[in-house]
Structures are given as structure tokens and as C-alpha cells.
Scaffold this motif. Structure first.
Motif, short mmCIF file in Angstrom:
data_model
loop_
_atom_site.label_atom_id
_atom_site.label_comp_id
_atom_site.label_asym_id
_atom_site.label_seq_id
_atom_site.Cartn_x
_atom_site.Cartn_y
_atom_site.Cartn_z
N ALA A 136 -4.46 -1.16 -1.82
CA ALA A 136 -4.24 -2.61 -2.18
C ALA A 136 -3.21 -2.48 -2.79
O ALA A 136 -2.06 -3.61 -2.59
CB ALA A 136 -5.15 -3.17 -3.14
N GLN A 137 -2.56 -1.62 -3.25
CA GLN A 137 -1.07 -2.26 -3.88
C GLN A 137 -0.16 -1.20 -2.71
O GLN A 137 1.20 -2.11 -2.74
CB GLN A 137 -1.09 -0.08 -4.89
N LEU A 138 -0.34 -1.00 -1.89
CA LEU A 138 0.57 -0.54 -0.41
C LEU A 138 0.69 -2.19 0.44
O LEU A 138 1.20 -2.02 1.00
CB LEU A 138 0.19 0.49 0.13
N ASN A 139 -0.93 -2.77 -0.19
CA ASN A 139 -0.08 -3.43 0.67
C ASN A 139 1.02 -5.10 0.25
O ASN A 139 1.48 -5.76 1.31
CB ASN A 139 -1.43 -4.90 0.41
N GLU A 140 0.74 -4.95 -1.30
CA GLU A 140 1.84 -5.49 -1.87
C GLU A 140 3.18 -5.19 -1.48
O GLU A 140 3.81 -5.99 -0.85
CB GLU A 140 2.08 -6.04 -3.35
N ALA A 141 3.47 -4.00 -1.34
CA ALA A 141 4.40 -3.27 -1.13
C ALA A 141 4.97 -3.51 0.29
O ALA A 141 5.63 -3.69 0.59
CB ALA A 141 4.86 -1.56 -1.25
N ILE A 142 3.93 -3.39 1.70
CA ILE A 142 4.15 -4.25 3.16
C ILE A 142 4.76 -5.58 2.57
O ILE A 142 5.54 -6.01 3.41
CB ILE A 142 2.36 -3.82 3.13
N ALA A 143 4.01 -6.19 1.82
CA ALA A 143 4.68 -7.74 1.79
C ALA A 143 5.91 -8.04 1.80
O ALA A 143 6.26 -9.05 1.77
CB ALA A 143 3.26 -8.78 0.94
N VAL A 144 6.61 -7.81 0.63
CA VAL A 144 8.11 -7.68 -0.13
C VAL A 144 8.52 -6.80 1.21
O VAL A 144 9.78 -7.27 1.04
CB VAL A 144 8.58 -7.29 -1.44
N GLY A 145 8.57 -6.56 2.46
CA GLY A 145 9.31 -5.57 2.48
C GLY A 145 9.78 -3.82 2.88
O GLY A 145 10.23 -3.85 3.79
N ASP A 146 8.94 -3.51 2.04
CA ASP A 146 9.15 -1.81 2.71
C ASP A 146 8.07 -1.18 1.89
O ASP A 146 7.67 -1.52 0.70
CB ASP A 146 10.66 -1.03 1.92
N TRP A 147 7.05 -0.79 2.52
CA TRP A 147 6.10 -0.33 2.10
C TRP A 147 6.15 0.83 1.25
O TRP A 147 5.34 1.38 -0.13
CB TRP A 147 5.18 0.03 2.99
N THR A 148 7.35 1.66 1.20
CA THR A 148 7.39 3.06 -0.05
C THR A 148 7.75 1.99 -1.10
O THR A 148 8.48 3.61 -2.35
CB THR A 148 8.91 3.45 0.49
N LEU A 149 7.87 1.67 -1.28
CA LEU A 149 8.44 1.10 -2.72
C LEU A 149 6.66 1.15 -3.06
O LEU A 149 6.84 1.61 -4.85
CB LEU A 149 8.64 -0.94 -2.74
N TYR A 150 5.69 1.41 -2.98
CA TYR A 150 4.16 1.94 -3.83
C TYR A 150 5.20 3.21 -4.34
O TYR A 150 4.63 3.54 -4.97
CB TYR A 150 3.42 2.74 -2.36
N TYR A 151 6.13 4.42 -3.92
CA TYR A 151 6.48 5.36 -4.58
C TYR A 151 8.07 5.09 -5.66
O TYR A 151 7.73 5.77 -6.05
CB TYR A 151 6.70 6.25 -3.72
N THR A 152 8.80 4.42 -4.81
CA THR A 152 10.02 4.51 -5.62
C THR A 152 10.18 3.65 -6.33
O THR A 152 10.86 3.68 -7.51
CB THR A 152 11.53 3.93 -4.28
N LEU A 153 8.92 2.26 -6.98
CA LEU A 153 9.87 1.74 -7.87
C LEU A 153 9.07 2.00 -8.88
O LEU A 153 9.96 1.89 -9.63
CB LEU A 153 8.34 0.16 -7.41
#
Length: 458
Positions: free
Chosen positions: A397-414
Motif C-alpha cells: 500500500a505504501q509503494l502504491n502511493e509512491a507509484i501514484a505520485v510518479g516515483d516508487w523509490t520515494l518509498y525509501y527516499t522520502l
């Protein structure tokens, strides 16, 4: 339970050295960040994210489509959400006539499943025993392009969606949330709420829904995420088997190019409906979730409105102006809004609550925040992220939101960027974004329903 929780927190917050990517024919390994490997299905451009975790014999399989209410226009508002409902009504090989409808397949194996629609994406997911991965992959692939989309399904499902719409209309904060968004955005489709407008919900045709489906539901506009007890080779083999025969979109997926013009003055809305207590909502334009200022906005929001030690709670709730103020920055693909909501305590006025809330914002802008406040806010945000990733579904679910904003790596980098926010950053973004000329303020004013007329004297 404690050992399991600690293991999950370690998985979510401390990535190990990346494993060697799987070499599976038909896939290109794009990159590995932390424990998550990204692959591309060469046949059609499907993005695949894999995160093996063998701590429990469970898998979450999630499909994220990069289509949400931001892709809708007048006449099709709410189409993404209505289509989400219809995705459970049957596809070519999984339907009630064959005894293979989604729930007929998933309920007997003890799987949990659902779907959600938001402004930037739609997602469908299942969590199940790992031995059932083949049937889940087959079912999701089948409804990617094999959806039946029948008018006999649309009519009753429309009433279900309309009931959801009406529940939102009867909720003071939800109705104010929608009205503020509609006033804040005049060009960008964030103007439309995800549920859509009532007339579009009721009148959109099955042909329009089919057109919407045929525009956005293609492998090259989707991400498959697999979290849990599997091997990369097995998962990729199944995905290639069932998704590999589906062609990529025959047309370019439409990309939104509408930009919201600069707001040049404050906007206000008033909602008068039946209710008990009033609400004040204050929204300011903030940058997209991928913007480098977003972490500082998150920290500012936490300092303002998260918990009993927050500035707004002390200024409003502790002083009996509000029953429980809260602040929310939207995590979005395009520039969006930060909201402050102040439900009024009995005896408090809208003007009193609005002035008190804005005074706290101005105090941050002029005087800044303390290092201790920033440290505590960062701790809250990082801890919240960790606990929101407890289990395979939560991680997906957390990855899903990062995918939605345009960059799944935000899962880590945010989180990493959030840890670097300073008091100066918080004061800077407060002054840059929390300005009157880019604000929209709403008041929910409760009104008593009109009394029924007395019967005429006989």
C-alpha cells in the motif's frame, strides 16, 4: 508478536544489500533500490516490483493503474471509481456464469481483496497463502483487458456509488473538503472529487466507461507489485505467462498537461447544511510529492496539527475553540493542497477559530520553529512510516502511493529526506506556500432542517 514486528520494521526501514537480480527471459531488470527490484516485461512495458519476505507464508499481489480522478473530465467525473466497482463484476474467464467470479475464487482460499480509487491512481489487491499465487495472477491479468462491462452490472452498481456519494455529502468535513478543492482548482482536474459529481455518477453510459477502460487499462500504464513469500523466478514466470500475451496500448496513454494557473488572491466557500457543529477548513497550495520541498511541508504540518502537543491543538483544542484540530498535506502527483480542519467546540465561532488557526501559521512564518519541534516531528513521521509498513499488504500500500505520485523509490527516499529537514527549512516553506493569496478557506455552517408545516385546523 514482538519479534515479528521488529522484523517487519527492520525490513521497512533498513534495506539490506541488494540481491542479484533474477534473470528471467522476457524481462529486463531496471534497477534495485533497497530490497525492491524493478523489472519491465519486454512484451508490453508492464512494470513489476518484487520484494521477497519469507517470514510468513503469505503474499500480497497489488496492481496499480496510473489513472485516477485527475484523468477525468466533465461528463466522466467519478468514472475511475465506478469502473473500479465494475472490475469485480466479471471478465472473460472469471465471471459468475462460470462460477469463477472474483469472490468465488478468492473467498474459498481465505484471501482478502479489495480496490481503492484516488486522485492519481486506482489499485486492486489480494493477500493470500503463497501457494495460491498462480490463480491470483491469472485472475488479475484476465480483468486487465477482458472486463465484460455490462449495462446490467452498471445500473445496480451506480446506486451503490451514489450511496457513497450521499454519505460524503452528509459528513461536514468531507463535504467541506470537496467544496474547498473545487474552489481551489479552476483548471486542473483536481477540481473534481474522486467520487465525482452526482449527475455524472447517475448518467454516465456503459459506452463511456468502456471508452475510459480502453484508454487507460493497459499493461504499459500499470505496475504489478508482489510482496511476501515467493521467489523472483517463480513470480516473474507467472507474470510472463498470464500478462505476456496482452499487448501494450495501441495508442499513447494520454498524459495530463493542464496546469493550474497561479492563484492571485484568497478564495472562500461556505457550505450550509443540516448538522450540529460548524467546521473551518483552510487550504494552501503545496508542491507535488516528488518536489524537494515536500518533506519540509510534512514536518511543518506535523508541528502544526499532529497530536496533543501540536501548536494548533494547544491554541484551539486546549482553549475549547475546537474539538480536535488536524492538519493534512496531500501526497500527490501534481501540486496539491495542505489542509487544516477545525471542528468547532460548542460556543465557538467560525471567525474565532479561523483567526486562531491563522495566527499559529503566522507565528511559524515570523518566528520559526525550534530544533526540538523539528526533531519530534521527524520522529513522529519516521515512526508512522515504519508502523504503516507492518506486513506485506501495508508495504504494498505504501509503494502504491509512491507509484501514484510518479516515483516508487520515494518509498525509501522520502523518509531519508525528511530526516534532513531543518528549522530553517520549515520556516522557509511556511513563508513560501502558506500565504493568503494562495489559500482557500471554507466554513461549514450547520442549519436546522425546516420544520414540517402544521396541518390546517379542521
Amino acid at each position: 508478536m514482538i519479534k515479528r514486528t521488529l522484523a517487519v520494521l527492520a525490513l521497512a526501514t533498513a534495506p539490506a544489500l541488494p540481491a542479484a537480480p533474477a534473470a528471467v527471459e522476457g524481462f529486463t531488470h531496471v534497477k534495485t533500490v533497497g530490497d525492491i527490484a524493478e523489472y519491465r516485461l519486454d512484451a508490453n512495458g508492464l512494470q513489476v516490483l518484487l520484494l521477497p519476505d519469507h517470514s510468513a507464508p503469505v503474499i500480497t499481489f497489488m496492481v496499480t493503474y496510473r489513472v485516477g480522478s485527475r484523468n477525468e473530465v466533465t461528463g466522466t467525473t467519478g468514472a475511475t471509481h465506478l469502473l473500479e466497482h465494475l472490475m469485480f463484476k466479471g471478465s472473460a474467464n472469471f465471471n459468475k456464469e462460470k462460477g469463477t467470479k472474483v469472490d468465488q475464487i478468492l473467498d474459498p482460499i481465505g484471501a482478502t481483496n479489495n480496490a481503492t480509487t484516488s486522485i492519481d491512481r486506482t489499485n486492486y489487491y489480494e493477500t493470500f497463502g503463497s501457494e495460491h499465487l498462480p490463480i491470483v495472477v491469472q485472475m488479475e491479468a484476465d480483468r486487465l483487458r477482458g472486463l465484460l462491462l455490462r449495462e446490467d452490472d452498471r445500473r445496480p452498481e451506480m446506486t451503490v456509488v451514489r450511496n457513497e456519494f450521499e454519505r460524503g455529502e452528509n459528513n461536514p468535513i468531507q463535504s467541506l473538503f470537496k467544496e474547498i478543492g473545487a474552489a481551489a482548482y479552476i483548471a486542473h482536474p483536481y477540481h473534481h472529487s474522486t467520487i465525482g459529481w452526482r449527475s455524472d455518477i447517475e448518467k454516465v453510459s456503459i459506452e463511456k466507461l468502456r471508452e475510459f477502460y480502453d484508454t487507460f487499462y493497459w499493461p504499459d500504464n500499470a505496475t504489478v507489485t508482489v510482496i511476501g513469500d515467493f521467489t523472483a523466478e517463480n513470480a516473474l514466470g507467472l507474470i510472463r505467462q498470464y500478462y505476456g500475451t496482452i499487448p501494450k496500448s495501441p495508442h499513447p496513454i494520454p498524459q495530463l498537461y493542464t496546469e493550474e494557473p497561479e492563484q492571485t488572491g484568497p478564495r472562500r466557500v461556505v457550505v450550509k447544511r443540516a448538522g450540529q457543529l460548524g467546521v473551518v477548513g483552510i487550504a494552501h497550495k503545496i508542491p507535488a510529492g516528488t518536489h524537494p520541498d515536500y518533506p519540509a511541508v510534512q514536518v511543518l504540518s506535523t508541528i502544526l496539527g499532529s497530536g496533543k502537543n501540536s501548536r494548533l491543538y494547544r491554541a484551539l483544542t486546549d482553549k475549547s475553540i475546537s474539538t480536535g484540530v488536524f492538519a493534512l498535506p496531500r501526497f500527490a502527483h501534481d501540486p496539491m493542497l495542505h489542509y487544516i480542519f477545525v471542528p468547532l467546540a460548542p460556543g465557538a465561532t467560525h471567525d474565532q477559530a479561523e483567526k486562531a488557526a491563522l495566527a499559529e501559521v503566522e507565528r511559524v512564518k515570523h518566528d520559526g520553529v525550534t530544533a526540538e519541534e523539528v526533531k519530534n516531528a521527524i520522529s513522529q513521521l519516521v515512526a508512522s512510516t515504519a508502523f504503516q509498513r507492518d506486513g506485506s499488504f501495508a508495504i504494498a500500500a505504501q509503494l502504491n502511493e509512491a507509484i501514484a505520485v510518479g516515483d516508487w523509490t520515494l518509498y525509501y527516499t522520502l523518509d531519508e529526506a525528511t530526516k534532513k529537514v531543518t528549522p530553517a527549512d520549515v520556516q522557509r516553506v511556511a513563508n513560501l506556500y502558506f500565504n493568503e493569496d494562495q489559500s482557500t478557506t471554507g466554513w461549514f455552517i450547520p442549519v436546522m432542517p425546516a420544520a414540517a408545516p402544521k396541518p390546517a385546523a379542521q
